[in-house]
Design a protein around this motif. Structure first.
Motif, PDB file in Angstrom:
ATOM      1  N   ASN A  66       0.960  -1.149  -0.112  1.00  0.00           N
ATOM      2  CA  ASN A  66       0.020   0.160   0.137  1.00  0.00           C
ATOM      3  C   ASN A  66       0.904   1.307   0.009  1.00  0.00           C
ATOM      4  O   ASN A  66       0.613   2.337  -0.493  1.00  0.00           O
ATOM      5  N   GLU A  67       1.873   1.465   0.601  1.00  0.00           N
ATOM      6  CA  GLU A  67       2.771   2.265   0.871  1.00  0.00           C
ATOM      7  C   GLU A  67       3.323   2.482  -0.642  1.00  0.00           C
ATOM      8  O   GLU A  67       3.315   3.882  -0.995  1.00  0.00           O
ATOM      9  N   ASN A  70       0.657   3.983  -3.181  1.00  0.00           N
ATOM     10  CA  ASN A  70       0.309   5.409  -2.689  1.00  0.00           C
ATOM     11  C   ASN A  70       1.441   6.284  -3.082  1.00  0.00           C
ATOM     12  O   ASN A  70       1.140   7.452  -3.602  1.00  0.00           O
ATOM     13  N   ARG A  71       2.773   5.766  -3.031  1.00  0.00           N
ATOM     14  CA  ARG A  71       3.664   6.692  -3.587  1.00  0.00           C
ATOM     15  C   ARG A  71       3.773   6.840  -5.227  1.00  0.00           C
ATOM     16  O   ARG A  71       3.785   7.852  -5.935  1.00  0.00           O
ATOM     17  N   LYS A  72       3.316   5.586  -5.824  1.00  0.00           N
ATOM     18  CA  LYS A  72       3.113   5.931  -7.281  1.00  0.00           C
ATOM     19  C   LYS A  72       2.029   6.658  -7.718  1.00  0.00           C
ATOM     20  O   LYS A  72       2.106   7.352  -8.656  1.00  0.00           O
ATOM     21  N   ILE A  73       0.929   6.335  -7.029  1.00  0.00           N
ATOM     22  CA  ILE A  73      -0.224   7.236  -7.462  1.00  0.00           C
ATOM     23  C   ILE A  73      -0.073   8.786  -6.950  1.00  0.00           C
ATOM     24  O   ILE A  73      -0.359   9.518  -7.774  1.00  0.00           O
ATOM     25  N   GLN A  74       0.739   9.114  -5.920  1.00  0.00           N
ATOM     26  CA  GLN A  74       1.177  10.722  -5.771  1.00  0.00           C
ATOM     27  C   GLN A  74       1.915  11.037  -6.741  1.00  0.00           C
ATOM     28  O   GLN A  74       1.842  12.149  -7.345  1.00  0.00           O
ATOM     29  N   PHE A  75       2.926  10.269  -7.334  1.00  0.00           N
ATOM     30  CA  PHE A  75       3.855  10.681  -8.475  1.00  0.00           C
ATOM     31  C   PHE A  75       2.874  10.852  -9.854  1.00  0.00           C
ATOM     32  O   PHE A  75       3.158  11.582 -10.546  1.00  0.00           O
ATOM     33  N   LEU A  77      -0.128  11.615  -9.996  1.00  0.00           N
ATOM     34  CA  LEU A  77      -0.939  12.886  -9.878  1.00  0.00           C
ATOM     35  C   LEU A  77      -0.445  13.935  -9.686  1.00  0.00           C
ATOM     36  O   LEU A  77      -1.033  15.276  -9.799  1.00  0.00           O
ATOM     37  N   ARG A  78       1.035  14.006  -9.445  1.00  0.00           N
ATOM     38  CA  ARG A  78       1.666  15.444  -9.136  1.00  0.00           C
ATOM     39  C   ARG A  78       1.775  16.207 -10.533  1.00  0.00           C
ATOM     40  O   ARG A  78       1.943  15.938 -11.677  1.00  0.00           O
ATOM     41  N   ARG A  81       5.460  17.550 -12.560  1.00  0.00           N
ATOM     42  CA  ARG A  81       6.720  16.553 -12.869  1.00  0.00           C
ATOM     43  C   ARG A  81       7.012  16.721 -14.171  1.00  0.00           C
ATOM     44  O   ARG A  81       6.663  17.300 -15.226  1.00  0.00           O
TER      45      ARG A  81
END
Length: 88
Positions: A66-67, A70-75, A77-78, A81
């Protein structure tokens, strides 16, 4: 506020307009998000040590997954970038 513990003040739900069902839904959501129901279900019966190890290992793997997700999803959605394929 004398004599009251801060942990329990944060979990206090006020009943408004005698709407007990709404207050119960709120307290159930709070308790569910804090893991109270999972803890209750786990401690209802004896859990054998090998089952506890399996559950703990599964929870660790799930938390790592999950961590990372979530990091990939945040990347993704940034907004600001760098374009990975410039000129395309």
């Amino acid at each position: 506020m004398m004599g009251q513990h801060a942990k329990f003040i944060a979990r206090t739900v006020l009943v408004q307009n005698n709407d007990i069902e709404q207050a119960c839904r709120i307290i159930n959501r709070i308790m569910g998000s804090e893991g109270w129901f999972d803890q209750y279900r786990r401690t209802r019966r004896y859990e054998k040590p090998f089952m506890a190890r399996r559950r703990i290992n599964f929870e660790k793997c799930k938390a790592i997954y999950n961590e990372d997700m979530n990091r990939k999803i945040q990347f993704v959605l940034r907004a600001n970038r760098v374009d990975p394929f410039p000129g395309c």
